[in-house]
Design a protein around this motif. Structure first.
Motif, PDB file in Angstrom:
ATOM      1  N   HIS A  22       0.810  -1.224   0.000  1.00 45.04           N
ATOM      2  CA  HIS A  22       0.000   0.000   0.000  1.00 45.04           C
ATOM      3  C   HIS A  22       0.837   1.264   0.000  1.00 45.04           C
ATOM      4  N   HIS A  23       2.023   1.224   0.598  1.00 48.95           N
ATOM      5  CA  HIS A  23       2.847   2.431   0.580  1.00 48.95           C
ATOM      6  C   HIS A  23       3.452   2.707  -0.793  1.00 48.95           C
ATOM      7  N   LEU A  24       3.432   1.730  -1.689  1.00 56.60           N
ATOM      8  CA  LEU A  24       3.840   1.981  -3.072  1.00 56.60           C
ATOM      9  C   LEU A  24       2.736   2.648  -3.882  1.00 56.60           C
ATOM     10  N   VAL A  25       1.510   2.645  -3.334  1.00 53.16           N
ATOM     11  CA  VAL A  25       0.338   3.081  -4.098  1.00 53.16           C
ATOM     12  C   VAL A  25      -0.254   4.386  -3.577  1.00 53.16           C
ATOM     13  N   ILE A  26      -0.297   4.561  -2.258  1.00 52.49           N
ATOM     14  CA  ILE A  26      -0.985   5.721  -1.697  1.00 52.49           C
ATOM     15  C   ILE A  26       0.000   6.690  -1.052  1.00 52.49           C
ATOM     16  N   ASN A  27      -0.385   7.972  -1.057  1.00 44.30           N
ATOM     17  CA  ASN A  27       0.287   8.978  -0.261  1.00 44.30           C
ATOM     18  C   ASN A  27      -0.740   9.557   0.720  1.00 44.30           C
TER      19      ASN A  27
ATOM     20  N   TYR B  38      -7.598   3.612   4.287  1.00 44.90           N
ATOM     21  CA  TYR B  38      -6.232   3.920   3.885  1.00 44.90           C
ATOM     22  C   TYR B  38      -5.367   4.324   5.086  1.00 44.90           C
ATOM     23  N   TYR B  39      -5.964   4.368   6.267  1.00 43.54           N
ATOM     24  CA  TYR B  39      -5.202   4.754   7.456  1.00 43.54           C
ATOM     25  C   TYR B  39      -4.388   3.566   7.949  1.00 43.54           C
ATOM     26  N   CYS B  40      -3.075   3.779   8.058  1.00 42.80           N
ATOM     27  CA  CYS B  40      -2.161   2.735   8.500  1.00 42.80           C
ATOM     28  C   CYS B  40      -1.070   3.404   9.328  1.00 42.80           C
ATOM     29  N   LEU B  41      -0.307   2.587  10.030  1.00 42.26           N
ATOM     30  CA  LEU B  41       0.860   3.073  10.754  1.00 42.26           C
ATOM     31  C   LEU B  41       2.052   2.198  10.399  1.00 42.26           C
ATOM     32  N   PRO B  42       3.168   2.807  10.012  1.00 41.43           N
ATOM     33  CA  PRO B  42       3.361   4.239   9.841  1.00 41.43           C
ATOM     34  C   PRO B  42       2.432   4.804   8.758  1.00 41.43           C
ATOM     35  N   VAL B  43       1.968   6.010   9.001  1.00 44.31           N
ATOM     36  CA  VAL B  43       1.025   6.634   8.090  1.00 44.31           C
ATOM     37  C   VAL B  43       1.715   6.950   6.760  1.00 44.31           C
ATOM     38  N   ALA B  44       0.951   6.908   5.668  1.00 41.50           N
ATOM     39  CA  ALA B  44       1.502   7.270   4.365  1.00 41.50           C
ATOM     40  C   ALA B  44       1.934   8.734   4.376  1.00 41.50           C
ATOM     41  N   LYS B  45       3.000   9.017   3.640  1.00 44.84           N
ATOM     42  CA  LYS B  45       3.605  10.352   3.659  1.00 44.84           C
ATOM     43  C   LYS B  45       3.348  11.096   2.350  1.00 44.84           C
ATOM     44  N   ARG B  46       4.155  12.131   2.090  1.00 43.54           N
ATOM     45  CA  ARG B  46       4.023  12.927   0.872  1.00 43.54           C
ATOM     46  C   ARG B  46       4.340  12.085  -0.374  1.00 43.54           C
ATOM     47  N   GLU B  47       3.930  12.602  -1.528  1.00 47.03           N
ATOM     48  CA  GLU B  47       4.158  11.919  -2.796  1.00 47.03           C
ATOM     49  C   GLU B  47       5.649  11.692  -3.057  1.00 47.03           C
ATOM     50  N   GLU B  48       6.507  12.623  -2.666  1.00 47.14           N
ATOM     51  CA  GLU B  48       7.941  12.444  -2.912  1.00 47.14           C
ATOM     52  C   GLU B  48       8.467  11.199  -2.193  1.00 47.14           C
ATOM     53  N   HIS B  49       7.891  10.880  -1.052  1.00 47.59           N
ATOM     54  CA  HIS B  49       8.313   9.691  -0.318  1.00 47.59           C
ATOM     55  C   HIS B  49       7.786   8.423  -0.984  1.00 47.59           C
ATOM     56  N   ARG B  50       6.552   8.464  -1.460  1.00 50.12           N
ATOM     57  CA  ARG B  50       6.021   7.304  -2.182  1.00 50.12           C
ATOM     58  C   ARG B  50       6.893   6.996  -3.391  1.00 50.12           C
ATOM     59  N   LEU B  51       7.293   8.010  -4.112  1.00 49.64           N
ATOM     60  CA  LEU B  51       8.127   7.798  -5.293  1.00 49.64           C
ATOM     61  C   LEU B  51       9.498   7.233  -4.914  1.00 49.64           C
ATOM     62  N   ALA B  52      10.044   7.648  -3.780  1.00 47.61           N
ATOM     63  CA  ALA B  52      11.307   7.089  -3.314  1.00 47.61           C
ATOM     64  C   ALA B  52      11.158   5.608  -2.985  1.00 47.61           C
TER      65      ALA B  52
ATOM     66  N   ASP C  79      -8.213  -1.200  -1.533  1.00 46.78           N
ATOM     67  CA  ASP C  79      -8.559  -0.764  -2.887  1.00 46.78           C
ATOM     68  C   ASP C  79      -7.434   0.118  -3.411  1.00 46.78           C
ATOM     69  N   PRO C  80      -6.684  -0.323  -4.429  1.00 53.33           N
ATOM     70  CA  PRO C  80      -5.565   0.492  -4.905  1.00 53.33           C
ATOM     71  C   PRO C  80      -5.992   1.757  -5.636  1.00 53.33           C
ATOM     72  N   GLY C  81      -7.273   1.853  -5.954  1.00 51.47           N
ATOM     73  CA  GLY C  81      -7.755   3.055  -6.619  1.00 51.47           C
ATOM     74  C   GLY C  81      -7.674   2.995  -8.133  1.00 51.47           C
ATOM     75  N   PHE C  82      -7.335   1.822  -8.671  1.00 53.36           N
ATOM     76  CA  PHE C  82      -7.301   1.648 -10.125  1.00 53.36           C
ATOM     77  C   PHE C  82      -7.669   0.207 -10.431  1.00 53.36           C
ATOM     78  N   PRO C  83      -8.216  -0.050 -11.629  1.00 54.30           N
ATOM     79  CA  PRO C  83      -8.559  -1.425 -12.005  1.00 54.30           C
ATOM     80  C   PRO C  83      -7.281  -2.268 -12.102  1.00 54.30           C
ATOM     81  N   LEU C  84      -7.356  -3.490 -11.588  1.00 52.59           N
ATOM     82  CA  LEU C  84      -6.197  -4.371 -11.631  1.00 52.59           C
ATOM     83  C   LEU C  84      -6.147  -5.120 -12.964  1.00 52.59           C
ATOM     84  N   GLU C  85      -5.039  -4.979 -13.658  1.00 50.50           N
ATOM     85  CA  GLU C  85      -4.876  -5.577 -14.977  1.00 50.50           C
ATOM     86  C   GLU C  85      -4.146  -6.910 -14.938  1.00 50.50           C
TER      87      GLU C  85
END
Length: 343
Positions: free
Chosen positions: A198-203, A216-230, A333-339
Motif C-alpha cells: 500500500h505504501h507503493l500506491v498511496i500517499n 487507507y489509514y495505517c501506521l506508519p502513516v503514508a507520507k508525501r508523494e515524494e516519499h512514495r516515489l522514493a 482498494d488500490p484506486g485503479f482497475p487491476l490488470e
C-alpha cells in the motif's frame, strides 16, 4: 509481456491475528505466499518461545487442507525478555526474528519498549547468534509530528542502537520515507528494509483529501508523494536490501470506522496483482521476483522457494470484503482497475 512466472513469493511482515479472524484471512496469504514472518502483537503478545510454538500450532491447524504455507514465528521484545529463552527458541528453528515495538507506536504495542537500556542484553545475544531484529521505526513522543516520526526514529534510536550493537542484523520494517531509503542504502549488509504494497500506491492525500478515508489509514502513516516515489524507486530497483513485507493488517469494518479507528490495510488478497501492475508501470517487471521472492530469503538465510506462481495480464476479480465471524474486513482498494492476476 502478458505472462510472468516467478519463484513463489514470501511475505516478510504479516498480521494473521488469532481465532476467527485468523481462520478467515489465512487462506488469502497461503494462496500466493509460501512463507511469512508472523507478527507477535496479539493480546497478550507472543513473548516466549512456548507462546510462539502454541501460536504456530494454531496457525497450522487453521490452514485449509491442501494449502502449503509455513509460518515463520517471531517474539515480541519487551523490557523483561529473557535472552536465554530467545536463544533457545532460535536454536530450535522456531523463531526467525524478534520484533521491536516502541511502546504505544501502533496496534497492540502497549507492551513494547520504552527504556531501550533494558533490552541491551537481549540485543547483544541476538547479535551473537545472528537473530534478526525487526523494527517498527517510529518514535512516540507527543511533540514529534506523526509525519516525522520515522525520520526522527532513525536519528535518535535506530542508528545509535546499531552502533552500540555491532553485527546486529536489523530489518527496518514498512519504511515510508525517502529518509529511510537513503539510510538503508548507506548501510552494510546487516541492515535491510521491507516495503509494503500500500505504501507503493498511496500517499497522505489518499487518506485526507476529499474526506477522511479510514481504510487507507495505517501506521506508519503514508507520507508525501515524494516519499512514495522514493519507495517505488527502491522496490523496483533490484537492490538486494529491499524486499516485500506487506504489513497486511485485517480489522473489521466496525473497528476501522470507529471515532478512533484501527490502523492497517488488508492487502493479502491482491498484493501480487497490485505489485505486477506497479512494476510494469515502472518498467521493472524483471525485478519483481527479486523483490518478492529472493531478497528476503537471502537476508534471512533461507532457500528461495522451489515452487512458482504465474502472473498473467488478465483483469483481476478481487473481493471487496472478506467475511469473518467477527464481521466484514475490507480489502485494500488500490484506486485503479487491476490488470494482472496471480495463479
Amino acid at each position: 509481456m502478458t505472462s510472468l512466472t516467478i519463484a513463489r513469493p514470501d511475505d516478510w511482515h504479516l498480521h494473521l491475528r488469532d481465532g476467527a479472524m485468523m481462520r478467515a484471512v489465512l487462506p488469502h496469504t497461503a494462496q500466493h505466499f509460501a512463507r511469512a514472518i508472523i507478527m507477535p502483537n496479539l493480546v497478550p503478545p507472543v513473548v516466549t518461545g512456548a507462546q510462539a510454538l502454541a501460536y504456530r500450532d494454531r496457525i497450522l491447524a487453521a490452514l485449509p487442507e491442501g494449502m502449503d504455507f509455513a509460518p515463520l514465528m517471531t517474539l515480541y521484545l519487551t523490557e523483561d525478555t529473557d535472552p536465554d529463552d530467545v536463544e533457545a527458541a532460535h536454536a530450535s528453528g522456531l523463531v526467525k526474528a524478534v520484533k521491536l515495538y516502541p511502546a504505544g507506536a501502533t496496534t497492540n504495542s502497549a507492551s513494547g519498549v520504552a527504556d531501550f537500556g533494558k533490552i541491551r542484553d537481549t540485543l547483544d545475544r541476538m547479535a551473537k547468534i545472528g537473530l534478526p531484529l525487526c523494527v517498527h521505526g517510529e518514535v512516540t513522543d507527543g511533540d514529534v509530528d506523526i509525519f516525522d516520526r520515522e525520520a526522527v526514529f532513525i536519528d535518535r534510536v535506530l542508528d545509535p542502537l546499531r552502533r552500540a550493537t555491532p553485527g546486529l542484523r536489523v530489518v527496518m520494517e514498512h519504511i515510508t520515507t525517502s529518509n529511510a531509503v537513503d539510510y538503508a542504502r548507506a548501510q552494510d549488509d546487516t541492515l535491510a528494509a521491507t516495503i509494503t504494497t500500500h505504501h507503493l500506491v498511496i500517499n497522505r492525500n489518499h487518506i485526507l483529501a476529499g474526506g477522511i478515508k479510514p481504510h487507507y489509514y495505517c501506521l506508519p502513516v503514508a507520507k508525501r508523494e515524494e516519499h512514495r516515489l522514493a519507495l517505488r524507486n527502491a522496490a523496483t530497483s533490484g537492490e538486494t536490501r529491499f524486499f516485500l513485507g506487506t504489513d497486511s493488517a485485517p480489522h473489521t469494518d466496525a473497528n476501522k470506522l470507529l471515532p478512533c479507528g484501527c490502523a492497517g490495510c488488508f492487502t493479502a488478497p491482491n498484493t501480487m496483482a497490485i505489485l505486477a501492475q506497479v512494476f510494469e508501470e515502472d518498467a521493472a517487471l524483471d525485478h519483481l521476483e527479486t523483490f518478492t521472492s529472493r531478497n528476503g530469503p537471502n537476508f534471512y538465510g533461507l532457500p528461495v522457494n522451489d515452487t512458482t506462481i504465474t502472473l498473467t495480464k488478465t483483469p483481476s476479480t478481487m473481493p471487496t470484503h472478506v467475511n469473518t465471524e467477527e464481521g466484514p474486513v475490507t480489502v485494500f482498494d488500490p484506486g485503479f482497475p487491476l490488470e494482472w492476476s496471480a495463479h
